[in-house]
Each structure stands twice: as C-alpha cells, then as structure tokens.
Design a protein around this motif. Structure first.
Motif, PDB file in Angstrom:
ATOM      1  N   ARG A   3       0.857  -1.178   0.000  1.00 21.11           N
ATOM      2  CA  ARG A   3       0.000   0.000   0.000  1.00 21.11           C
ATOM      3  C   ARG A   3       0.899   1.236   0.000  1.00 21.11           C
ATOM      4  NH1 ARG A   3       0.426   2.072   5.019  1.00 21.11           N
ATOM      5  NH2 ARG A   3       1.045   0.686   6.668  1.00 21.11           N
ATOM      6  N   CYS A   4       0.302   2.379  -0.252  1.00 18.11           N
ATOM      7  CA  CYS A   4       1.073   3.629  -0.200  1.00 18.11           C
ATOM      8  C   CYS A   4       1.560   3.867   1.234  1.00 18.11           C
ATOM      9  CB  CYS A   4       0.205   4.803  -0.647  1.00 18.11           C
ATOM     10  SG  CYS A   4      -0.264   4.767  -2.378  1.00 18.11           S
ATOM     11  N   THR A  58      10.250   6.422  -4.333  1.00 16.11           N
ATOM     12  CA  THR A  58       9.621   5.177  -4.784  1.00 16.11           C
ATOM     13  C   THR A  58       8.672   5.519  -5.923  1.00 16.11           C
ATOM     14  OG1 THR A  58       9.703   4.350  -2.507  1.00 16.11           O
ATOM     15  CG2 THR A  58       8.288   3.169  -4.051  1.00 16.11           C
ATOM     16  N   PRO A  59       8.958   4.979  -7.128  1.00 18.53           N
ATOM     17  CA  PRO A  59       8.070   5.275  -8.261  1.00 18.53           C
ATOM     18  C   PRO A  59       6.731   4.570  -8.120  1.00 18.53           C
ATOM     19  CG  PRO A  59       9.773   3.706  -8.906  1.00 18.53           C
ATOM     20  CD  PRO A  59      10.075   4.128  -7.490  1.00 18.53           C
ATOM     21  N   PRO A  60       5.736   5.002  -8.893  1.00 17.20           N
ATOM     22  CA  PRO A  60       4.432   4.328  -8.852  1.00 17.20           C
ATOM     23  C   PRO A  60       4.581   2.861  -9.248  1.00 17.20           C
ATOM     24  CG  PRO A  60       4.314   6.344 -10.145  1.00 17.20           C
ATOM     25  CD  PRO A  60       5.748   6.109  -9.840  1.00 17.20           C
ATOM     26  N   GLY A  61       3.745   2.028  -8.674  1.00 18.40           N
ATOM     27  CA  GLY A  61       3.784   0.602  -8.979  1.00 18.40           C
ATOM     28  C   GLY A  61       2.531  -0.066  -8.470  1.00 18.40           C
ATOM     29  N   CYS A 114       1.370   1.176  -5.037  1.00 18.69           N
ATOM     30  CA  CYS A 114       0.879   2.544  -4.872  1.00 18.69           C
ATOM     31  C   CYS A 114       0.903   3.226  -6.235  1.00 18.69           C
ATOM     32  CB  CYS A 114       1.764   3.300  -3.878  1.00 18.69           C
ATOM     33  SG  CYS A 114       1.208   4.974  -3.531  1.00 18.69           S
ATOM     34  N   GLY A 115      -0.136   3.960  -6.544  1.00 22.00           N
ATOM     35  CA  GLY A 115      -0.253   4.595  -7.845  1.00 22.00           C
ATOM     36  C   GLY A 115       0.458   5.929  -7.981  1.00 22.00           C
ATOM     37  N   GLN A 116       1.127   6.383  -6.940  1.00 19.48           N
ATOM     38  CA  GLN A 116       1.782   7.695  -6.991  1.00 19.48           C
ATOM     39  C   GLN A 116       3.245   7.583  -6.587  1.00 19.48           C
ATOM     40  OE1 GLN A 116      -0.991   9.431  -4.333  1.00 19.48           O
ATOM     41  NE2 GLN A 116       0.279   9.156  -2.529  1.00 19.48           N
ATOM     42  N   THR A 117       4.039   8.530  -7.043  1.00 20.05           N
ATOM     43  CA  THR A 117       5.434   8.604  -6.636  1.00 20.05           C
ATOM     44  C   THR A 117       5.487   9.036  -5.180  1.00 20.05           C
ATOM     45  OG1 THR A 117       6.142   9.199  -8.863  1.00 20.05           O
ATOM     46  CG2 THR A 117       7.648   9.730  -7.069  1.00 20.05           C
ATOM     47  N   GLU A 118       6.316   8.348  -4.401  1.00 22.73           N
ATOM     48  CA  GLU A 118       6.458   8.704  -2.982  1.00 22.73           C
ATOM     49  C   GLU A 118       7.894   9.146  -2.716  1.00 22.73           C
ATOM     50  OE1 GLU A 118       3.409   6.210  -0.416  1.00 22.73           O
ATOM     51  OE2 GLU A 118       4.912   4.916  -1.330  1.00 22.73           O
ATOM     52  N   ASN A 156       5.943  16.094  -0.726  1.00 23.14           N
ATOM     53  CA  ASN A 156       5.125  16.200  -1.931  1.00 23.14           C
ATOM     54  C   ASN A 156       6.060  16.225  -3.136  1.00 23.14           C
ATOM     55  OD1 ASN A 156       3.493  16.887  -4.039  1.00 23.14           O
ATOM     56  ND2 ASN A 156       2.592  18.679  -3.063  1.00 23.14           N
ATOM     57  N   PRO A 157       6.040  15.171  -3.984  1.00 22.64           N
ATOM     58  CA  PRO A 157       6.978  15.118  -5.103  1.00 22.64           C
ATOM     59  C   PRO A 157       6.751  16.203  -6.151  1.00 22.64           C
ATOM     60  CG  PRO A 157       5.441  13.279  -5.209  1.00 22.64           C
ATOM     61  CD  PRO A 157       5.175  13.998  -3.914  1.00 22.64           C
ATOM     62  N   ALA A 158       5.575  16.834  -6.161  1.00 21.15           N
ATOM     63  CA  ALA A 158       5.283  17.889  -7.133  1.00 21.15           C
ATOM     64  C   ALA A 158       5.729  19.263  -6.658  1.00 21.15           C
ATOM     65  CB  ALA A 158       3.790  17.908  -7.439  1.00 21.15           C
TER      66      ALA A 158
END
Length: 103
Positions: free
Chosen positions: A42-43, A63-66, A69-73, A87-89
């Motif tokens: 899970r994320c 950690t890239p999406p996979g 988890c659907g988002q970059t962490e 926040n990666p953004a």
C-alpha cells in the motif's frame, strides 16, 4: 510388517519430489533479478509536506508508482531519525531531490 514398509517406501518418492520442488523454488527466488521487492502493499505516504530544510535531511528515498501505490512517494529520513513524506510535485522537493542526487 511388510504392509508398513510398503507404505513408507511409497511416501518417500513423494516427499523427495516435494522437497526438491521446494528447494528449486527457494533457489529460483534468490537468483531472480530485475524484479523489485515490495515490502508494503500500500502507499506509505498518506499525507505529505511541501518541504523540509535540506540541513535537516539525512537521506531521501524516491519510490516510483507501482502495484503497491499509484503515486510517486518521496520519503525523507531526517537527522533525528524521523521520516517525513514530501510532496513530489512541490518545487522545493524537486530541488531537494536534485541536490541529494548530486551528493
């Protein structure tokens, strides 16, 4: 007595095959390369912060999406041992990652 001996010998090949299969699976698992090992399914970051001062950061893990988890962490380990999800953004976080990669 002959009946007990016959039953023991018929189970032995089955046990040997099962043990060999288990050994092959364990060996194949140890030699598999290229597949990332996912420790969490899970994320890990439920909430993020926009940035932390670079002097407080010991290391950063991205950690890239996979499938987990659907988002970059982006997880920063602080010098005091705590972890913080970034926040990666956020522009500040992007600069932190760039600086950490240059080190």
């Amino acid at each position: 007595m002959a009946l007990a001996s016959s039953a023991a010998t018929s189970c032995t090949p089955r046990l040997l095959r099962a043990a060999l299969l288990l050994l092959l699976l364990v060996t194949a698992g140890r030699h598999a390369t290229g597949a990332p090992v996912v420790s969490e399914l899970r994320c890990q970051c439920l909430q993020t912060v926009q940035g932390i001062h670079l002097k407080n950061i010991e290391s950063v893990k991205v950690t890239p999406p996979g499938p987990h988890c659907g988002q970059t962490e982006v997880i920063a380990t602080l010098k005091n041992g705590q972890e913080a999800c970034l926040n990666p953004a956020a522009p500040m976080v992007k600069r932190i990652i760039e600086k950490m990669l240059k080190k």
